[in-house]
Design a protein around this motif. Structure first.
Motif, PDB file in Angstrom:
ATOM      1  N   THR A 165       0.800  -1.227   0.000  1.00  0.00           N
ATOM      2  CA  THR A 165       0.000   0.000   0.000  1.00  0.00           C
ATOM      3  C   THR A 165       0.831   1.276   0.000  1.00  0.00           C
ATOM      4  O   THR A 165       0.353   2.318  -0.433  1.00  0.00           O
ATOM      5  CB  THR A 165      -0.943   0.036   1.211  1.00  0.00           C
ATOM      6  N   THR A 166       2.058   1.199   0.505  1.00  0.00           N
ATOM      7  CA  THR A 166       2.932   2.373   0.510  1.00  0.00           C
ATOM      8  C   THR A 166       4.318   1.990   0.009  1.00  0.00           C
ATOM      9  O   THR A 166       4.741   0.849   0.123  1.00  0.00           O
ATOM     10  CB  THR A 166       3.071   2.988   1.920  1.00  0.00           C
ATOM     11  N   LEU A 167       4.998   2.966  -0.539  1.00  0.00           N
ATOM     12  CA  LEU A 167       6.349   2.772  -1.055  1.00  0.00           C
ATOM     13  C   LEU A 167       7.216   3.915  -0.562  1.00  0.00           C
ATOM     14  O   LEU A 167       6.880   5.091  -0.755  1.00  0.00           O
ATOM     15  CB  LEU A 167       6.339   2.755  -2.584  1.00  0.00           C
ATOM     16  N   PHE A 168       8.327   3.578   0.085  1.00  0.00           N
ATOM     17  CA  PHE A 168       9.298   4.579   0.499  1.00  0.00           C
ATOM     18  C   PHE A 168      10.401   4.640  -0.544  1.00  0.00           C
ATOM     19  O   PHE A 168      10.953   3.611  -0.941  1.00  0.00           O
ATOM     20  CB  PHE A 168       9.897   4.256   1.865  1.00  0.00           C
ATOM     21  N   VAL A 169      10.684   5.851  -0.997  1.00  0.00           N
ATOM     22  CA  VAL A 169      11.783   6.091  -1.938  1.00  0.00           C
ATOM     23  C   VAL A 169      12.799   6.936  -1.195  1.00  0.00           C
ATOM     24  O   VAL A 169      12.470   8.029  -0.724  1.00  0.00           O
ATOM     25  CB  VAL A 169      11.287   6.827  -3.197  1.00  0.00           C
ATOM     26  N   GLY A 170      14.015   6.429  -1.055  1.00  0.00           N
ATOM     27  CA  GLY A 170      15.004   7.176  -0.304  1.00  0.00           C
ATOM     28  C   GLY A 170      16.420   6.802  -0.655  1.00  0.00           C
ATOM     29  O   GLY A 170      16.661   5.859  -1.397  1.00  0.00           O
ATOM     30  N   GLY A 171      17.329   7.566  -0.100  1.00  0.00           N
ATOM     31  CA  GLY A 171      18.745   7.330  -0.328  1.00  0.00           C
ATOM     32  C   GLY A 171      19.517   8.612  -0.170  1.00  0.00           C
ATOM     33  O   GLY A 171      18.984   9.636   0.243  1.00  0.00           O
ATOM     34  N   VAL A 176       1.371   5.705 -14.730  1.00  0.00           N
ATOM     35  CA  VAL A 176       0.401   5.501 -13.656  1.00  0.00           C
ATOM     36  C   VAL A 176       0.483   6.607 -12.611  1.00  0.00           C
ATOM     37  O   VAL A 176      -0.523   7.038 -12.067  1.00  0.00           O
ATOM     38  CB  VAL A 176       0.633   4.117 -12.997  1.00  0.00           C
ATOM     39  N   ARG A 177       1.684   7.074 -12.305  1.00  0.00           N
ATOM     40  CA  ARG A 177       1.905   8.133 -11.318  1.00  0.00           C
ATOM     41  C   ARG A 177       2.996   9.070 -11.820  1.00  0.00           C
ATOM     42  O   ARG A 177       3.922   8.651 -12.483  1.00  0.00           O
ATOM     43  CB  ARG A 177       2.404   7.560  -9.995  1.00  0.00           C
ATOM     44  N   ASP A 178       2.881  10.325 -11.413  1.00  0.00           N
ATOM     45  CA  ASP A 178       3.904  11.323 -11.737  1.00  0.00           C
ATOM     46  C   ASP A 178       3.964  12.311 -10.578  1.00  0.00           C
ATOM     47  O   ASP A 178       3.032  13.081 -10.378  1.00  0.00           O
ATOM     48  CB  ASP A 178       3.569  12.029 -13.044  1.00  0.00           C
ATOM     49  N   HIS A 179       5.016  12.233  -9.766  1.00  0.00           N
ATOM     50  CA  HIS A 179       5.167  13.072  -8.580  1.00  0.00           C
ATOM     51  C   HIS A 179       6.414  13.927  -8.704  1.00  0.00           C
ATOM     52  O   HIS A 179       7.483  13.411  -9.003  1.00  0.00           O
ATOM     53  CB  HIS A 179       5.299  12.219  -7.314  1.00  0.00           C
ATOM     54  N   GLU A 180       6.276  15.213  -8.437  1.00  0.00           N
ATOM     55  CA  GLU A 180       7.438  16.093  -8.332  1.00  0.00           C
ATOM     56  C   GLU A 180       7.788  16.209  -6.862  1.00  0.00           C
ATOM     57  O   GLU A 180       6.904  16.350  -6.021  1.00  0.00           O
ATOM     58  CB  GLU A 180       7.113  17.457  -8.938  1.00  0.00           C
ATOM     59  N   LEU A 181       9.066  16.132  -6.539  1.00  0.00           N
ATOM     60  CA  LEU A 181       9.531  16.104  -5.161  1.00  0.00           C
ATOM     61  C   LEU A 181      10.703  17.036  -4.958  1.00  0.00           C
ATOM     62  O   LEU A 181      11.325  17.485  -5.913  1.00  0.00           O
ATOM     63  CB  LEU A 181      10.027  14.699  -4.789  1.00  0.00           C
ATOM     64  N   ASN A 224       1.662   6.758  -1.560  1.00  0.00           N
ATOM     65  CA  ASN A 224       0.513   5.878  -1.386  1.00  0.00           C
ATOM     66  C   ASN A 224       0.268   5.181  -2.723  1.00  0.00           C
ATOM     67  O   ASN A 224      -0.046   5.836  -3.715  1.00  0.00           O
ATOM     68  CB  ASN A 224      -0.704   6.692  -0.965  1.00  0.00           C
ATOM     69  N   ILE A 225       0.384   3.855  -2.732  1.00  0.00           N
ATOM     70  CA  ILE A 225       0.166   3.092  -3.959  1.00  0.00           C
ATOM     71  C   ILE A 225      -0.990   2.107  -3.793  1.00  0.00           C
ATOM     72  O   ILE A 225      -1.112   1.153  -4.543  1.00  0.00           O
ATOM     73  CB  ILE A 225       1.459   2.351  -4.390  1.00  0.00           C
ATOM     74  N   SER A 226      -1.850   2.362  -2.794  1.00  0.00           N
ATOM     75  CA  SER A 226      -2.921   1.424  -2.471  1.00  0.00           C
ATOM     76  C   SER A 226      -3.941   1.258  -3.595  1.00  0.00           C
ATOM     77  O   SER A 226      -4.605   0.228  -3.673  1.00  0.00           O
ATOM     78  CB  SER A 226      -3.629   1.833  -1.182  1.00  0.00           C
ATOM     79  N   ASP A 227      -4.049   2.250  -4.461  1.00  0.00           N
ATOM     80  CA  ASP A 227      -5.006   2.141  -5.567  1.00  0.00           C
ATOM     81  C   ASP A 227      -4.370   1.632  -6.862  1.00  0.00           C
ATOM     82  O   ASP A 227      -5.045   1.536  -7.887  1.00  0.00           O
ATOM     83  CB  ASP A 227      -5.702   3.475  -5.806  1.00  0.00           C
ATOM     84  N   LYS A 275      14.080   1.611 -11.878  1.00  0.00           N
ATOM     85  CA  LYS A 275      14.056   0.436 -11.013  1.00  0.00           C
ATOM     86  C   LYS A 275      12.747  -0.318 -11.227  1.00  0.00           C
ATOM     87  O   LYS A 275      11.757   0.265 -11.646  1.00  0.00           O
ATOM     88  CB  LYS A 275      14.191   0.834  -9.544  1.00  0.00           C
ATOM     89  N   VAL A 276      12.759  -1.601 -10.911  1.00  0.00           N
ATOM     90  CA  VAL A 276      11.572  -2.438 -11.038  1.00  0.00           C
ATOM     91  C   VAL A 276      10.891  -2.533  -9.676  1.00  0.00           C
ATOM     92  O   VAL A 276      11.546  -2.735  -8.653  1.00  0.00           O
ATOM     93  CB  VAL A 276      11.946  -3.846 -11.557  1.00  0.00           C
ATOM     94  N   LEU A 277       9.559  -2.391  -9.660  1.00  0.00           N
ATOM     95  CA  LEU A 277       8.758  -2.503  -8.456  1.00  0.00           C
ATOM     96  C   LEU A 277       7.665  -3.517  -8.656  1.00  0.00           C
ATOM     97  O   LEU A 277       6.984  -3.502  -9.688  1.00  0.00           O
ATOM     98  CB  LEU A 277       8.131  -1.143  -8.112  1.00  0.00           C
ATOM     99  N   SER A 278       7.481  -4.394  -7.670  1.00  0.00           N
ATOM    100  CA  SER A 278       6.360  -5.325  -7.669  1.00  0.00           C
ATOM    101  C   SER A 278       5.348  -4.879  -6.629  1.00  0.00           C
ATOM    102  O   SER A 278       5.727  -4.542  -5.506  1.00  0.00           O
ATOM    103  CB  SER A 278       6.826  -6.743  -7.332  1.00  0.00           C
ATOM    104  N   ILE A 279       4.064  -4.870  -7.013  1.00  0.00           N
ATOM    105  CA  ILE A 279       2.989  -4.555  -6.087  1.00  0.00           C
ATOM    106  C   ILE A 279       2.166  -5.809  -5.878  1.00  0.00           C
ATOM    107  O   ILE A 279       1.732  -6.439  -6.849  1.00  0.00           O
ATOM    108  CB  ILE A 279       2.111  -3.393  -6.598  1.00  0.00           C
ATOM    109  N   THR A 280       2.019  -6.190  -4.610  1.00  0.00           N
ATOM    110  CA  THR A 280       1.247  -7.378  -4.238  1.00  0.00           C
ATOM    111  C   THR A 280       0.214  -6.959  -3.193  1.00  0.00           C
ATOM    112  O   THR A 280       0.250  -5.852  -2.671  1.00  0.00           O
ATOM    113  CB  THR A 280       2.151  -8.476  -3.662  1.00  0.00           C
ATOM    114  N   ARG A 281      -0.667  -7.862  -2.849  1.00  0.00           N
ATOM    115  CA  ARG A 281      -1.632  -7.593  -1.769  1.00  0.00           C
ATOM    116  C   ARG A 281      -1.619  -8.730  -0.788  1.00  0.00           C
ATOM    117  O   ARG A 281      -1.490  -9.843  -1.036  1.00  0.00           O
ATOM    118  CB  ARG A 281      -3.058  -7.399  -2.286  1.00  0.00           C
TER     119      ARG A 281
END
Length: 75
Positions: A11-17, A34-39, A47-50, A69-75
């Motif tokens: 449901t959530t993804l932390f991006v850091g470093g 699917v998403r486009d965020h400016e930071l 929030n990736i719950s949807d 990077k590759v991301l897998s979303i599971t439930r």
């Protein structure tokens, strides 16, 4: 150095470093944006719950270029 956690995510993804990220884009494997965020900064939580279950490409824009990077979303 940029990390995605957890991976796989639910449901959530932390991006850091240590490298600042100015923009995060999340693409389905079909190429659909699917998403486009400016930071600003070196860490954020998304929030990736949807988002549908599946595999995604995360494109991270840094002062040194673009990192994918590759991301897998599971439930």
């Amino acid at each position: 150095n940029i990390s995605l956690a957890p991976n796989p995510a639910t449901t959530t993804l932390f991006v850091g470093g240590s490298t600042p990220v100015s923009r995060i884009q999340l693409f389905a494997l079909s190429g659909e944006l699917v998403r486009d965020h400016e930071l600003v900064g070196t860490g954020t939580t998304l929030n990736i719950s949807d988002c549908s279950i599946g595999t995604y490409i995360v494109r991270l824009y840094t002062p040194h270029g673009v990192v994918s990077k590759v991301l897998s979303i599971t439930r």
